[in-house]
Design an enzyme around this catalytic site. Structure first.
Site, PDB file in Angstrom:
ATOM      1  N   CYS A   2      25.908  -3.184 -31.417  1.00 25.83           N
ATOM      2  CA  CYS A   2      25.580  -2.362 -32.577  1.00 25.83           C
ATOM      3  C   CYS A   2      24.067  -2.393 -32.820  1.00 25.83           C
ATOM      4  O   CYS A   2      23.359  -3.273 -32.377  1.00 25.83           O
ATOM      5  CB  CYS A   2      26.289  -2.926 -33.803  1.00 25.83           C
ATOM      6  N   ARG A  27      21.679   3.329 -27.166  1.00 21.59           N
ATOM      7  CA  ARG A  27      22.590   2.216 -26.846  1.00 21.59           C
ATOM      8  C   ARG A  27      24.050   2.612 -27.048  1.00 21.59           C
ATOM      9  O   ARG A  27      24.943   1.838 -26.735  1.00 21.59           O
ATOM     10  CB  ARG A  27      22.264   1.009 -27.733  1.00 21.59           C
ATOM     11  N   TRP A  74      29.183   0.001 -32.579  1.00 23.55           N
ATOM     12  CA  TRP A  74      29.878   0.148 -31.293  1.00 23.55           C
ATOM     13  C   TRP A  74      31.174  -0.625 -31.500  1.00 23.55           C
ATOM     14  O   TRP A  74      31.169  -1.858 -31.490  1.00 23.55           O
ATOM     15  CB  TRP A  74      29.015  -0.443 -30.177  1.00 23.55           C
ATOM     16  N   ASN A  98      26.247  -7.364 -36.059  1.00 24.80           N
ATOM     17  CA  ASN A  98      26.355  -7.083 -34.633  1.00 24.80           C
ATOM     18  C   ASN A  98      26.966  -8.328 -34.022  1.00 24.80           C
ATOM     19  O   ASN A  98      26.414  -9.411 -34.165  1.00 24.80           O
ATOM     20  CB  ASN A  98      24.963  -6.819 -34.046  1.00 24.80           C
ATOM     21  N   GLY A  99      28.149  -8.193 -33.394  1.00 23.75           N
ATOM     22  CA  GLY A  99      28.781  -9.362 -32.765  1.00 23.75           C
ATOM     23  C   GLY A  99      30.264  -9.400 -33.102  1.00 23.75           C
ATOM     24  O   GLY A  99      30.860  -8.384 -33.445  1.00 23.75           O
ATOM     25  N   GLU A 480      31.839  -3.534  -3.239  1.00 24.11           N
ATOM     26  CA  GLU A 480      31.015  -3.248  -4.417  1.00 24.11           C
ATOM     27  C   GLU A 480      29.523  -3.317  -4.085  1.00 24.11           C
ATOM     28  O   GLU A 480      28.741  -2.475  -4.518  1.00 24.11           O
ATOM     29  CB  GLU A 480      31.367  -4.216  -5.550  1.00 24.11           C
ATOM     30  N   LYS A 484      26.967  -0.227  -4.641  1.00 20.44           N
ATOM     31  CA  LYS A 484      25.727  -0.342  -5.441  1.00 20.44           C
ATOM     32  C   LYS A 484      24.539   0.154  -4.636  1.00 20.44           C
ATOM     33  O   LYS A 484      23.718   0.925  -5.101  1.00 20.44           O
ATOM     34  CB  LYS A 484      25.506  -1.816  -5.848  1.00 20.44           C
ATOM     35  N   GLU A 487      24.642   4.044  -3.841  1.00 20.89           N
ATOM     36  CA  GLU A 487      24.574   5.013  -4.950  1.00 20.89           C
ATOM     37  C   GLU A 487      23.192   5.043  -5.613  1.00 20.89           C
ATOM     38  O   GLU A 487      22.865   6.002  -6.297  1.00 20.89           O
ATOM     39  CB  GLU A 487      25.658   4.765  -5.983  1.00 20.89           C
ATOM     40  N   HIS A 503      37.500  -5.280  15.090  1.00 18.04           N
ATOM     41  CA  HIS A 503      38.359  -4.108  15.348  1.00 18.04           C
ATOM     42  C   HIS A 503      37.566  -2.810  15.297  1.00 18.04           C
ATOM     43  O   HIS A 503      38.126  -1.759  15.026  1.00 18.04           O
ATOM     44  CB  HIS A 503      39.508  -4.084  14.332  1.00 18.04           C
ATOM     45  N   LYS A 602      27.466   9.289 -15.286  1.00 22.66           N
ATOM     46  CA  LYS A 602      27.935   7.987 -15.765  1.00 22.66           C
ATOM     47  C   LYS A 602      29.449   7.992 -15.935  1.00 22.66           C
ATOM     48  O   LYS A 602      30.110   7.015 -15.669  1.00 22.66           O
ATOM     49  CB  LYS A 602      27.257   7.632 -17.085  1.00 22.66           C
TER      50      LYS A 602
HETATM   51  C1  AGP Z   1      29.901   2.665 -10.364  1.00 23.20           C
HETATM   52  O1  AGP Z   1      28.599   2.143 -10.130  1.00 23.20           O
HETATM   53  C2  AGP Z   1      29.928   4.175 -10.448  1.00 23.20           C
HETATM   54  N1  AGP Z   1      29.051   4.609 -11.473  1.00 23.20           N
HETATM   55  C3  AGP Z   1      31.319   4.784 -10.466  1.00 23.20           C
HETATM   56  O2  AGP Z   1      31.929   4.406  -9.259  1.00 23.20           O
HETATM   57  C4  AGP Z   1      32.260   4.352 -11.619  1.00 23.20           C
HETATM   58  O3  AGP Z   1      32.627   2.997 -11.446  1.00 23.20           O
HETATM   59  C5  AGP Z   1      33.527   5.212 -11.537  1.00 23.20           C
HETATM   60  O4  AGP Z   1      33.163   6.547 -11.762  1.00 23.20           O
HETATM   61  C6  AGP Z   1      34.602   4.800 -12.551  1.00 23.20           C
HETATM   62  O5  AGP Z   1      34.099   4.940 -13.850  1.00 23.20           O
HETATM   63  P1  AGP Z   1      34.970   4.321 -15.058  1.00 23.20           P
HETATM   64  O6  AGP Z   1      34.993   2.836 -14.864  1.00 23.20           O
HETATM   65  O7  AGP Z   1      34.224   4.720 -16.307  1.00 23.20           O
HETATM   66  O8  AGP Z   1      36.348   4.898 -15.007  1.00 23.20           O
END
Ligand code: AGP
Length: 607
Positions: A2, A27, A74, A98-99, A480, A484, A487, A503, A602
């Site tokens: 928050c 935020r 939030w 906030n918390g 993962e 990272k 992307e 394989h 996002k």
């Molecule tokens: C992760 O770095 C990406 N931005 C993307 O893969 C994300 O995890 C995916 O779109 C799922 O989003 P969500 O967790 O909001 O459902």
């Protein structure tokens, strides 16, 4: 997370509060409000939704006055609504917070038994009642009333308090959540973030844990919660406003990587039950006898978190688990129904594919639990149950703190289920709960190794491709780490089960291919180490992520990043951190827009 702003001085408070809250909008929040004292009483004006709505309301319901507090919420406890928006007022006392108040249930019962009437679902309102009761009981001043009320509260918090009975005074208290005091000329400010008040002053006091601060327009007094004086040296902030929004970090992503110890600690608050050696799920009471199978559905990073969840639930609760890409699950007429617990994992709670998969599962009679970072977002609202991570708003498109808090949520779920069906012993649960509690400090140790990752990013950053290898629960971390990197650096990278190397992918190995091998202490160590040796035998460059104290790995890898040891089941929370930093620094050296990578959103709210 928050947003908090307080003002006391000789100017109208409301415009200063609103301007400060606007600086905190980035935020993320779901409601906002102010409380301003004037002519004997403080007026609270609140509004669900964006600040514009609050400003529109203030035109109709003006809040004049020269002392006030403002807040952007939030939601963590209680859905986004006008009633749940801060500030909360009880009697003469207004509070913003906030918390998370950990013992909010017990406090609510205690206050209700004493006749308190509540107007919200929030934990914050309880604190206003506690202080008001102290004022009514004759506390000599607001600071004393707050101090006595604090003695009844456990959790993580930054509070700012105002009372009609002591106009001209703001009292603030900090325990874990961020807070700063701004020093002006005949006026003073309080905020959760430098950004909110940087336009008003650059002279700040960074408040510390356990500080109790009494602020008037001409004084700032700091003590501990027992009243013992504390001195905090003011600092002059040289950051630009943009730098301040990122807490001094170059990008939100780097700030969020460094926020992970805090967000993991926040996600654990109120959920570790040491009395019964189990984990609590905020009232989500699953009947484990009815769960024959668990199916995780998710996309992207949340899918990788779900793959770790599979290891956790099968290891600790011995319930069969499947993990499905939401975009596949929804189109394959899945065999799912009563007896299945579908766990939809989504940071945003708005991902279209995951939403559709939830509809598919519900339509076939499965029970659905949502694990999300956004209270009351679409997927939790659609699910039968919701369990929230408390990572705070994640601004960077590349998910970092949401991912590690998802792992924490899954560990809590697995422990809760394992204790319920007897598959997890009390002793083992106790060890795991202690290991969870110790994670934030260990995570801090790792994220502070950024300089080492910067060197490695420079060394390997020109490569045309990367391979990430892992076994067991490190396989999802390999996936993962590859996601990272690709992307945000736009370099092709592939995560692979280390056992699959021979394989096919081993054909890729040569001196131009950096291979990141996750090889922490554990049952897979010897096999992972032999995979690493296979890579080196073919001139591949190996960057190993290993457990601190490993004296062998340095002889068989080109570079080694050491992470602290922890319980085997929780190692992914630590081994992912160097991979996040590696991806960040490679992308930053390439000059990429790390926070807004090309082609990405996002939250993927389209199919
Ligand atoms: C992760 O770095 C990406 N931005 C993307 O893969 C994300 O995890 C995916 O779109 C799922 O989003 P969500 O967790 O909001 O459902």
């Amino acid at each position: 997370m928050c947003g908090i702003v307080g003002y006391v001085g000789s100017r109208q408070a409301t415009p200063i509060l609103i301007a400060g809250l606007r600086k905190l909008e980035y935020r993320g929040y779901d409601s906002a409000g102010v409380s301003v004292w004037n002519d004997g009483t403080s007026r609270v004006v609140r509004c669900r939704g964006k600040l514009q709505g609050l400003e529109d309301k203030l035109v109709k319901e003006p809040a004049p006055g020269m002392i006030g507090i403002g807040h952007t919420r939030w939601a963590t406890h209680g859905r986004p609504s006008d009633e749940n928006a801060h500030p909360h007022k009880a009697g003469s006392v207004s509070v913003i917070h906030n918390g998370i108040i950990e013992n909010h249930m017990a406090l609510r019962q205690e206050l209700a038994a004493a006749g308190a009437k509540f107007s919200s679902e929030t934990d914050t309102e309880l604190f206003a009642h506690l202080i008001d009761r102290q004022m009514q009981a004759g506390a000599p001043d607001l600071t004393t009333a707050v101090r006595k009320a604090l003695a009844k509260v456990t959790g993580a918090y930054a509070f700012v308090v105002m009372s009609d009975k002591e106009p001209g005074t703001l009292v603030a208290a900090k325990n874990s959540s961020p807070m700063v005091v701004g020093l002006g000329d005949g006026e003073n400010f309080i905020a959760s973030d430098v950004t909110a008040i940087l336009a008003e002053t650059r002279k700040m006091i960074f408040v510390d844990e356990g500080d109790l601060i009494t602020v008037t327009k001409s004084s700032v007094t700091i003590t501990d919660f027992d009243g013992k004086p504390r001195h905090r040296e003011p600092k002059t902030i040289t950051w630009s406003a943009v730098q301040a929004e990122k807490g001094g970090f170059k990008h939100y992503m780097l700030k969020e990587i460094h926020e992970q110890p805090r967000s993991v600690a926040d996600t654990l608050v109120g959920r570790i039950d040491l009395e019964n050696d189990t984990a609590l799920l905020d009232g989500v009471d699953l009947d484990v006898s009815k769960i024959k199978r668990i199916i995780f559905i998710a996309c992207g990073t949340s899918f990788h978190a779900s793959l770790v969840g599979e290891h956790l639930v099968e290891a600790l609760a011995r319930i069969p688990v499947e993990v499905d890409l939401a975009s596949e699950f929804r189109y394959r007429d899945p065999i799912v129904g009563p007896g299945d617990l579908v766990v939809a994992v989504s940071q945003s709670g708005e991902t279209a594919d995951t939403m559709s998969a939830v509809r598919e599962a519900k339509g076939k009679g499965a029970m659905v639990l949502a694990i999300s970072n956004v209270v009351e977002s679409s997927i939790p609202r659609l699910a039968d149950y919701a369990f929230y991570t408390h990572a705070g708003p994640e601004i960077g498109v590349a998910s970092t703190k949401a991912f590690t808090t998802q792992l924490i949520a899954m560990a809590l779920l697995a422990i809760n289920l394992g204790r319920k069906n007897g598959k997890l012993s009390r002793e083992r649960a106790r060890v795991l709960l202690a290991a969870l509690t110790a994670l934030p400090q260990k995570m801090t140790d790792i994220v502070e190794q950024g300089a080492q990752l910067q060197v490695l990013a420079r060394r390997y950053g020109a490569a045309k491709g990367f391979l990430f290898l892992g076994r067991g629960s490190q396989h999802p971390i390999a996936l993962e780490g590859a996601l990272k990197l690709k992307e945000i650096s736009y370099i092709h990278a592939e995560g692979y089960a280390a056992g699959e190397m021979k394989h096919g992918p081993i054909a890729l190995i040569d001196e131009n291919l950096p291979v990141v091998v996750l090889v922490p202490r554990g049952p897979h160590y010897d096999k992972a180490a032999s995979n690493l040796a296979e890579v080196r035998a073919r001139q591949g460059k190996v960057l190993a992520i290993a457990t601190r104290g490993d004296t062998e790995i340095g002889n068989i890898a080109d570079d080694v990043i050491m992470v602290p040891d922890t319980a085997l089941e929780l190692q992914p929370v630590l081994t992912v951190l160097p991979l996040q930093l590696l991806a960040y620094y490679v992308a930053d050296f390439k000059g990429n827009d790390v926070d807004q990578p090309r082609n990405l959103a996002k939250s993927v709210t389209v199919e």
